[in-house]
Design a protein around this motif. Structure first.
Motif, mmCIF file in Angstrom:
data_model
loop_
_atom_site.group_PDB
_atom_site.id
_atom_site.type_symbol
_atom_site.label_atom_id
_atom_site.label_comp_id
_atom_site.label_asym_id
_atom_site.label_seq_id
_atom_site.Cartn_x
_atom_site.Cartn_y
_atom_site.Cartn_z
ATOM 1 N N ASN A 72 -4.963 2.580 -4.454
ATOM 2 C CA ASN A 72 -4.189 3.776 -4.762
ATOM 3 C C ASN A 72 -4.519 4.364 -6.124
ATOM 4 O O ASN A 72 -3.888 5.330 -6.548
ATOM 5 C CB ASN A 72 -2.686 3.458 -4.684
ATOM 6 C CG ASN A 72 -2.165 3.392 -3.261
ATOM 7 O OD1 ASN A 72 -1.890 4.416 -2.642
ATOM 8 N ND2 ASN A 72 -2.041 2.180 -2.747
ATOM 9 N N ALA B 85 -3.552 -3.157 -3.585
ATOM 10 C CA ALA B 85 -2.849 -1.879 -3.444
ATOM 11 C C ALA B 85 -2.996 -1.028 -4.700
ATOM 12 O O ALA B 85 -3.161 0.193 -4.621
ATOM 13 C CB ALA B 85 -1.370 -2.133 -3.147
ATOM 14 N N CYS C 17 2.771 1.771 -3.404
ATOM 15 C CA CYS C 17 1.929 2.190 -4.531
ATOM 16 C C CYS C 17 1.398 3.611 -4.391
ATOM 17 O O CYS C 17 0.792 4.140 -5.338
ATOM 18 C CB CYS C 17 0.753 1.231 -4.699
ATOM 19 S SG CYS C 17 1.206 -0.384 -5.378
ATOM 20 N N MET D 166 0.839 -1.202 0.000
ATOM 21 C CA MET D 166 0.000 0.000 0.000
ATOM 22 C C MET D 166 0.872 1.249 0.000
ATOM 23 O O MET D 166 0.631 2.203 -0.754
ATOM 24 C CB MET D 166 -0.912 -0.004 1.227
ATOM 25 C CG MET D 166 -2.006 -1.032 1.185
ATOM 26 S SD MET D 166 -3.231 -0.668 -0.109
ATOM 27 C CE MET D 166 -4.314 -2.101 0.102
#
Length: 279
Positions: free
Chosen positions: A104, A100, A64, A61
């Protein structure tokens, strides 16, 4: 910014260097256990270093965040650390990466996989599960299916030692394959970025010549002026190895060797070359 997952691998490193050579901002995902000299080489090229692991979703997470494109070449096949398996890295780890990418709002995912192998195997199952996940989630993507990397398969690690004049042959050595160079795969990855012609496409990639292992050995013999010692692994032995494989990785490697022995990865890549703008 482009994020490269698998940045310390043989292909990932070359992708980072090529992207930096084009002046693109690159973030390289490395693990805490990555060799310092490999990380330093990425830093020297101007890449931003992010520490993370496909087995640690929260690190993905963070990696990204603020990224426009994600390129992943990572696999548990050649470089393995503690806890690295086909299940944890090639399957579950990449599903976590898709999470992720989604959260994102990454604009484009380039996923390096491979064409269909016969017989079935756990590595292929993991790759196809990730590809299905990419499509079902509606992630804007390009999936690349390169064939056998000749730099890997014609190397001492797999019994092909040009310096020593030795070659390991799978089956009768007459299986036909459109072998490819990892540098051509690198170029295909780079050419996939900001390229509307390859959005949401799966592209087969192979080299310009269909060659058998025996033909490759003959070319090395002609170039070196010496006769190679051949270690032949009969197809029956490979099939026995596949049937009795003690773990998913061994089974997958046996399947790949059987696929090489039988051949069949012969592709007409006119459309792919046109879309990517490369040879």
């Amino acid at each position: 910014m482009d994020l490269v997952v698998g940045a310390t691998g043989i292909l990932g490193k070359e992708i980072v260097l090529a992207l930096r050579g084009k002046g693109r901002a690159v973030r390289a995902l490395v693990r805490e256990s990555s060799a310092p000299e490999k990380v330093q080489a990425l830093e020297a090229a101007g890449a931003e270093i992010a520490t993370g692991d496909l087995k640690h979703p929260q690190s993905l997470m963070a990696a990204c965040e603020g990224v426009d494109s994600v390129i992943t070449t990572a696999s548990s096949t050649l470089s393995r650390g503690d806890g690295d398996t086909i299940a944890s890295v090639d399957h579950e780890g990449h599903i976590a990466l898709l999470d992720a990418v989604e959260q994102n709002k990454v604009e484009h995912l380039v996923y390096v996989s491979f064409p269909t192998v016969r017989p079935d195997n756990p590595l292929q199952d993991a790759k196809r599960a990730v590809e299905t996940g990419i499509r079902e989630r509606g992630i804007k993507h390009t999936i690349l299916h390169p064939t056998i990397f000749w730099e890997v398969w014609c190397s001492p690690a797999l019994g092909f030692d040009a310096a020593a004049g030795k070659a390991r042959i799978f089956g009768e050595g007459e299986g036909k394959v459109s072998w490819i160079s990892m540098f051509d795969v690198r170029d295909a990855v780079v050419a996939s970025l900001d390229n509307p012609a390859v959005v949401n496409k799966t592209l087969l990639l192979g080299g310009p010549e269909v060659l058998t292992q025996n033909e490759i050995v003959r070319r090395f013999e002609a170039a070196s002026g010496k006769t190679f010692e051949r270690e032949v692994l009969p197809l029956a032995a490979l099939e026995e190895q596949y049937a009795g494989a003690p773990d998913p990785l061994s089974k997958s490697f046996a399947a790949l060797m059987i696929n090489c022995a039988k051949g069949g990865w012969e592709f007409d890549m006119v459309e792919e070359r046109r879309a990517l703008g490369i040879e």
